[in-house]
Motif scaffolding. Structure first.
Motif, PDB file in Angstrom:
ATOM      1  N   GLU A 103       0.816  -1.204   0.000  1.00 57.49           N
ATOM      2  CA  GLU A 103       0.000   0.000   0.000  1.00 57.49           C
ATOM      3  C   GLU A 103       0.854   1.259   0.000  1.00 57.49           C
ATOM      4  O   GLU A 103       0.552   2.236  -0.683  1.00 57.49           O
ATOM      5  CB  GLU A 103      -0.949   0.001   1.202  1.00 57.49           C
ATOM      6  CG  GLU A 103      -2.134  -0.930   1.060  1.00 57.49           C
ATOM      7  CD  GLU A 103      -1.750  -2.403   1.054  1.00 57.49           C
ATOM      8  OE1 GLU A 103      -2.389  -3.190   0.321  1.00 57.49           O
ATOM      9  OE2 GLU A 103      -0.807  -2.780   1.786  1.00 57.49           O
ATOM     10  N   LEU A 104       1.937   1.220   0.773  1.00 58.47           N
ATOM     11  CA  LEU A 104       2.816   2.386   0.805  1.00 58.47           C
ATOM     12  C   LEU A 104       3.541   2.567  -0.525  1.00 58.47           C
ATOM     13  O   LEU A 104       3.740   3.699  -0.981  1.00 58.47           O
ATOM     14  CB  LEU A 104       3.826   2.251   1.947  1.00 58.47           C
ATOM     15  CG  LEU A 104       4.702   3.480   2.230  1.00 58.47           C
ATOM     16  CD1 LEU A 104       3.848   4.709   2.458  1.00 58.47           C
ATOM     17  CD2 LEU A 104       5.617   3.230   3.410  1.00 58.47           C
ATOM     18  N   ALA A 105       3.912   1.475  -1.165  1.00 54.72           N
ATOM     19  CA  ALA A 105       4.557   1.571  -2.473  1.00 54.72           C
ATOM     20  C   ALA A 105       3.643   2.272  -3.476  1.00 54.72           C
ATOM     21  O   ALA A 105       4.069   3.180  -4.209  1.00 54.72           O
ATOM     22  CB  ALA A 105       4.931   0.178  -2.980  1.00 54.72           C
ATOM     23  N   LYS A 106       2.398   1.850  -3.534  1.00 52.10           N
ATOM     24  CA  LYS A 106       1.447   2.469  -4.457  1.00 52.10           C
ATOM     25  C   LYS A 106       1.190   3.924  -4.084  1.00 52.10           C
ATOM     26  O   LYS A 106       1.132   4.803  -4.950  1.00 52.10           O
ATOM     27  CB  LYS A 106       0.132   1.687  -4.458  1.00 52.10           C
ATOM     28  CG  LYS A 106      -0.885   2.177  -5.470  1.00 52.10           C
ATOM     29  CD  LYS A 106      -2.133   1.310  -5.464  1.00 52.10           C
ATOM     30  CE  LYS A 106      -3.103   1.720  -6.565  1.00 52.10           C
ATOM     31  NZ  LYS A 106      -3.542   3.114  -6.445  1.00 52.10           N
ATOM     32  N   GLN A 107       1.049   4.179  -2.778  1.00 53.19           N
ATOM     33  CA  GLN A 107       0.782   5.531  -2.306  1.00 53.19           C
ATOM     34  C   GLN A 107       1.910   6.483  -2.702  1.00 53.19           C
ATOM     35  O   GLN A 107       1.672   7.580  -3.218  1.00 53.19           O
ATOM     36  CB  GLN A 107       0.623   5.527  -0.787  1.00 53.19           C
ATOM     37  CG  GLN A 107       0.244   6.861  -0.178  1.00 53.19           C
ATOM     38  CD  GLN A 107      -1.223   7.146  -0.303  1.00 53.19           C
ATOM     39  OE1 GLN A 107      -2.043   6.304   0.019  1.00 53.19           O
ATOM     40  NE2 GLN A 107      -1.546   8.320  -0.785  1.00 53.19           N
ATOM     41  N   VAL A 108       3.152   6.074  -2.459  1.00 53.08           N
ATOM     42  CA  VAL A 108       4.302   6.927  -2.757  1.00 53.08           C
ATOM     43  C   VAL A 108       4.439   7.143  -4.258  1.00 53.08           C
ATOM     44  O   VAL A 108       4.670   8.267  -4.718  1.00 53.08           O
ATOM     45  CB  VAL A 108       5.588   6.313  -2.170  1.00 53.08           C
ATOM     46  CG1 VAL A 108       6.822   7.044  -2.684  1.00 53.08           C
ATOM     47  CG2 VAL A 108       5.551   6.378  -0.647  1.00 53.08           C
ATOM     48  N   ALA A 109       4.292   6.067  -5.039  1.00 47.20           N
ATOM     49  CA  ALA A 109       4.408   6.205  -6.490  1.00 47.20           C
ATOM     50  C   ALA A 109       3.335   7.138  -7.040  1.00 47.20           C
ATOM     51  O   ALA A 109       3.612   7.970  -7.924  1.00 47.20           O
ATOM     52  CB  ALA A 109       4.313   4.833  -7.150  1.00 47.20           C
ATOM     53  N   ASP A 110       2.119   7.026  -6.545  1.00 42.47           N
ATOM     54  CA  ASP A 110       1.043   7.910  -6.999  1.00 42.47           C
ATOM     55  C   ASP A 110       1.356   9.366  -6.656  1.00 42.47           C
ATOM     56  O   ASP A 110       1.070  10.282  -7.443  1.00 42.47           O
ATOM     57  CB  ASP A 110      -0.286   7.499  -6.368  1.00 42.47           C
ATOM     58  CG  ASP A 110      -0.845   6.203  -6.951  1.00 42.47           C
ATOM     59  OD1 ASP A 110      -0.355   5.774  -8.017  1.00 42.47           O
ATOM     60  OD2 ASP A 110      -1.758   5.621  -6.336  1.00 42.47           O
ATOM     61  N   SER A 111       1.918   9.592  -5.472  1.00 39.78           N
ATOM     62  CA  SER A 111       2.268  10.959  -5.078  1.00 39.78           C
ATOM     63  C   SER A 111       3.349  11.525  -5.988  1.00 39.78           C
ATOM     64  O   SER A 111       3.258  12.682  -6.432  1.00 39.78           O
ATOM     65  CB  SER A 111       2.747  10.989  -3.622  1.00 39.78           C
ATOM     66  OG  SER A 111       1.712  10.652  -2.738  1.00 39.78           O
ATOM     67  N   ILE A 112       4.369  10.724  -6.285  1.00 37.98           N
ATOM     68  CA  ILE A 112       5.444  11.187  -7.163  1.00 37.98           C
ATOM     69  C   ILE A 112       4.897  11.529  -8.543  1.00 37.98           C
ATOM     70  O   ILE A 112       5.240  12.557  -9.136  1.00 37.98           O
ATOM     71  CB  ILE A 112       6.554  10.126  -7.255  1.00 37.98           C
ATOM     72  CG1 ILE A 112       7.240   9.962  -5.893  1.00 37.98           C
ATOM     73  CG2 ILE A 112       7.586  10.504  -8.315  1.00 37.98           C
ATOM     74  CD1 ILE A 112       8.246   8.835  -5.842  1.00 37.98           C
ATOM     75  N   GLN A 298      -4.244  -8.901  -3.404  1.00 32.58           N
ATOM     76  CA  GLN A 298      -3.931  -7.502  -3.700  1.00 32.58           C
ATOM     77  C   GLN A 298      -5.085  -6.804  -4.408  1.00 32.58           C
ATOM     78  O   GLN A 298      -5.369  -5.633  -4.145  1.00 32.58           O
ATOM     79  CB  GLN A 298      -2.662  -7.402  -4.545  1.00 32.58           C
ATOM     80  CG  GLN A 298      -2.180  -5.980  -4.774  1.00 32.58           C
ATOM     81  CD  GLN A 298      -1.926  -5.238  -3.487  1.00 32.58           C
ATOM     82  OE1 GLN A 298      -1.340  -5.797  -2.561  1.00 32.58           O
ATOM     83  NE2 GLN A 298      -2.370  -3.993  -3.402  1.00 32.58           N
ATOM     84  N   GLY A 299      -5.763  -7.512  -5.307  1.00 30.82           N
ATOM     85  CA  GLY A 299      -6.888  -6.896  -5.998  1.00 30.82           C
ATOM     86  C   GLY A 299      -7.998  -6.514  -5.034  1.00 30.82           C
ATOM     87  O   GLY A 299      -8.556  -5.416  -5.113  1.00 30.82           O
ATOM     88  N   ALA A 300      -8.310  -7.423  -4.105  1.00 28.44           N
ATOM     89  CA  ALA A 300      -9.349  -7.137  -3.109  1.00 28.44           C
ATOM     90  C   ALA A 300      -8.928  -6.001  -2.193  1.00 28.44           C
ATOM     91  O   ALA A 300      -9.732  -5.135  -1.838  1.00 28.44           O
ATOM     92  CB  ALA A 300      -9.642  -8.396  -2.291  1.00 28.44           C
ATOM     93  N   ARG A 301      -7.654  -5.978  -1.795  1.00 27.57           N
ATOM     94  CA  ARG A 301      -7.165  -4.910  -0.938  1.00 27.57           C
ATOM     95  C   ARG A 301      -7.278  -3.558  -1.633  1.00 27.57           C
ATOM     96  O   ARG A 301      -7.692  -2.558  -1.028  1.00 27.57           O
ATOM     97  CB  ARG A 301      -5.710  -5.186  -0.538  1.00 27.57           C
ATOM     98  CG  ARG A 301      -5.597  -6.247   0.547  1.00 27.57           C
ATOM     99  CD  ARG A 301      -4.223  -6.857   0.657  1.00 27.57           C
ATOM    100  NE  ARG A 301      -3.173  -5.915   1.003  1.00 27.57           N
ATOM    101  CZ  ARG A 301      -1.939  -6.304   1.360  1.00 27.57           C
ATOM    102  NH1 ARG A 301      -1.652  -7.594   1.423  1.00 27.57           N
ATOM    103  NH2 ARG A 301      -1.012  -5.423   1.652  1.00 27.57           N
ATOM    104  N   SER A 302      -6.920  -3.526  -2.902  1.00 26.08           N
ATOM    105  CA  SER A 302      -6.999  -2.263  -3.653  1.00 26.08           C
ATOM    106  C   SER A 302      -8.438  -1.792  -3.783  1.00 26.08           C
ATOM    107  O   SER A 302      -8.726  -0.598  -3.652  1.00 26.08           O
ATOM    108  CB  SER A 302      -6.369  -2.441  -5.039  1.00 26.08           C
ATOM    109  OG  SER A 302      -4.987  -2.737  -4.938  1.00 26.08           O
ATOM    110  N   ARG A 303      -9.364  -2.739  -4.045  1.00 29.54           N
ATOM    111  CA  ARG A 303     -10.773  -2.354  -4.192  1.00 29.54           C
ATOM    112  C   ARG A 303     -11.327  -1.798  -2.877  1.00 29.54           C
ATOM    113  O   ARG A 303     -12.076  -0.815  -2.875  1.00 29.54           O
ATOM    114  CB  ARG A 303     -11.601  -3.555  -4.644  1.00 29.54           C
ATOM    115  CG  ARG A 303     -11.418  -3.919  -6.107  1.00 29.54           C
ATOM    116  CD  ARG A 303     -12.469  -4.917  -6.576  1.00 29.54           C
ATOM    117  NE  ARG A 303     -12.337  -6.197  -5.892  1.00 29.54           N
ATOM    118  CZ  ARG A 303     -11.544  -7.185  -6.307  1.00 29.54           C
ATOM    119  NH1 ARG A 303     -10.806  -7.028  -7.390  1.00 29.54           N
ATOM    120  NH2 ARG A 303     -11.488  -8.316  -5.642  1.00 29.54           N
ATOM    121  N   VAL A 304     -10.964  -2.432  -1.759  1.00 32.59           N
ATOM    122  CA  VAL A 304     -11.442  -1.952  -0.464  1.00 32.59           C
ATOM    123  C   VAL A 304     -10.904  -0.556  -0.173  1.00 32.59           C
ATOM    124  O   VAL A 304     -11.635   0.339   0.252  1.00 32.59           O
ATOM    125  CB  VAL A 304     -11.049  -2.937   0.655  1.00 32.59           C
ATOM    126  CG1 VAL A 304     -11.300  -2.321   2.027  1.00 32.59           C
ATOM    127  CG2 VAL A 304     -11.842  -4.227   0.519  1.00 32.59           C
TER     128      VAL A 304
END
Length: 436
Positions: A103-112, A298-304
């Motif tokens: 989750e942090l990886a996706k969060q940081v990449a999206d911010s960048i 991961q797909g379910a986690r992202s959807r939630v």
């Protein structure tokens, strides 16, 4: 480790930090009015090429602290490469950000990516983590990337498949270093660090500095600039502690959610099974909650997470996997149904609310078994909260510190019925009075 006397100066605007126009324009669009303390103190040094060790609580703006200089440095490097026709990136990476969770990886990449919109797609940023297809990530890495945000395990998998090379990394960022080491990434970090060039800039961010982090800083950083911004503005996050009877936490929780009409509530428990059990109990009281833990794909986690961020999900019950890297705009309340096992995780949990200057609320529910542990949490985090009660759910007896100390050697009461619990509690009080 050294400090720079200039870090005590606090620039009043981002214009004073030395950032280039594409970044300043984006910050204006995002309504970033002035730098946070860590941004003001660290960004000029990072732009000057200094290594950095930074201590800051969650929600302090540390992602921008490394993302903005990283983007600026890569933009200048790309310009020099174009001038000399050295534009073949191969499978190389220029900036590497290592994080502990997906989750942090996706969060940081999206911010960048958000900060980079005015570079017109010239800077390629990728997030790589486990739980999703390796083949898709290998394809995305063809031709290399300017910035890769990665969890250590998946990055090693990709390296072993020759999908990415670390020989040309110019900047390494270790985000949530204490968390990575506590989750057992020591061997993987050691292996990755051995693959990186010696000549690089290293930026290390950690909320706490246990022995393993201290050793890492000594071996990895070269004459680093040190920035410590551990305080949280008390006006933005209100912390409250409610004492409850044993076995009545669920009733109190449902009552708080329903009477306060919170549009969103993030509830923390300590075990994966507890997520499901609590969701079922709340459902019986008319409250629909989703669950979030490591056993979900991961797909379910992202959807939630997407549903919670968009407001489609009102109540989310999560383990500590959501304590870091989860950024919900204007999240009104975080509730510790179970207290975190580690005192440091308390600050990470409550930091999901009250972010970026927004007003937030953090509530902890305490029965008598939680009382001593919460005192440890308070001591470690240098806080002291008044013990409150919820009207209509008053505790059977006020539990004092002296009583708890006297009762510590005694066995825990059996059963959860209120009548039985109250009788046992009264018997314990009688024993304590006789001893005194």
């Amino acid at each position: 480790m050294t400090s720079d006397p200039t870090v005590n100066k606090s620039p009043a605007s981002f214009n004073e930090l030395g950032l280039i126009e594409p970044l300043l324009a984006r910050l204006t669009e995002l309504n970033y009015q002035q730098p946070t303390p860590i941004q003001a103190q660290a960004i000029p040094g990072v732009l000057a090429g200094r290594d950095l060790i930074a201590g800051a609580n969650t929600g302090s703006g540390k992602t921008a602290t490394f993302a903005l200089p990283l983007l600026q440095q890569i933009d200048k490097l790309s310009a020099r490469q174009k001038a000399t026709d050295k534009t073949d990136k191969g499978n190389y990476v220029t900036g590497l950000v290592l994080v502990p969770t997906r989750e942090l990886a996706k969060q940081v990449a999206d911010s960048i990516k958000s900060y980079a919109v005015h570079f017109n797609g010239a800077i390629k940023t990728l997030a790589v983590f486990g739980g999703v297809s390796t083949n898709k990530q290998m394809l995305a890495l063809r031709g290399g990337a300017d910035i890769v945000v990665a969890t250590p395990g998946r990055l090693l998998d990709l390296i072993s498949s020759n999908a990415v090379k670390l020989d040309n990394v110019k900047t390494l960022v270790l985000d949530e270093a204490d968390r990575m080491l506590s989750l057992g990434f020591t061997e993987e970090l050691t292996e990755l660090l051995a693959l990186l060039p010696n000549a690089k800039q290293t930026l290390l961010f950690s909320a706490t500095f246990p022995e393993k982090v201290s050793a890492l800083t000594q071996n990895l950083l070269n004459n680093p600039l040190e920035v410590q911004v551990q305080s949280r503005d008390a006006s933005t996050l209100v912390q409250r502690a409610f004492t409850v009877n044993k076995g009545e936490k669920t009733q109190v929780l449902a009552h708080l959610i329903q009477t306060n009409l919170w549009r969103q509530a993030l509830i923390f428990v300590n075990a994966k099974n507890s997520c499901k059990h609590l969701a079922e109990k709340l459902a019986k009281r008319g409250i629909i909650a989703e669950v979030f833990h490591g056993d979900k794909g991961q797909g379910a986690r992202s959807r939630v997470l997407d549903g919670f961020k968009s407001g489609e999900i009102d109540v989310l019950i999560a383990t500590d996997i959501a304590a870091r890297g989860l950024d919900i705009e204007k999240l009104p309340v975080v509730i510790n149904f179970d207290l975190p096992r580690s005192p440091s995780d308390y600050m990470h949990r409550i930091g999901r609310s009250g972010r970026a200057g927004e007003v937030g609320l953090a509530i902890s529910l305490l029965d008598y078994e939680d009382y001593n542990h919460f005192k440890v949490i308070e001591k470690k985090n240098k806080i002291r909260l008044e013990r409150e009660q919820v009207e209509g759910f008053e505790v059977d007896e006020i539990i004092t510190a002296e009583l708890l100390k006297a009762l510590k050697p005694m066995a825990k009461p059996e059963g959860s019925g209120k009548k039985k619990r109250k009788n046992l509690s009264q018997a314990n009080i009688d024993i304590w009075l006789n001893k005194s």
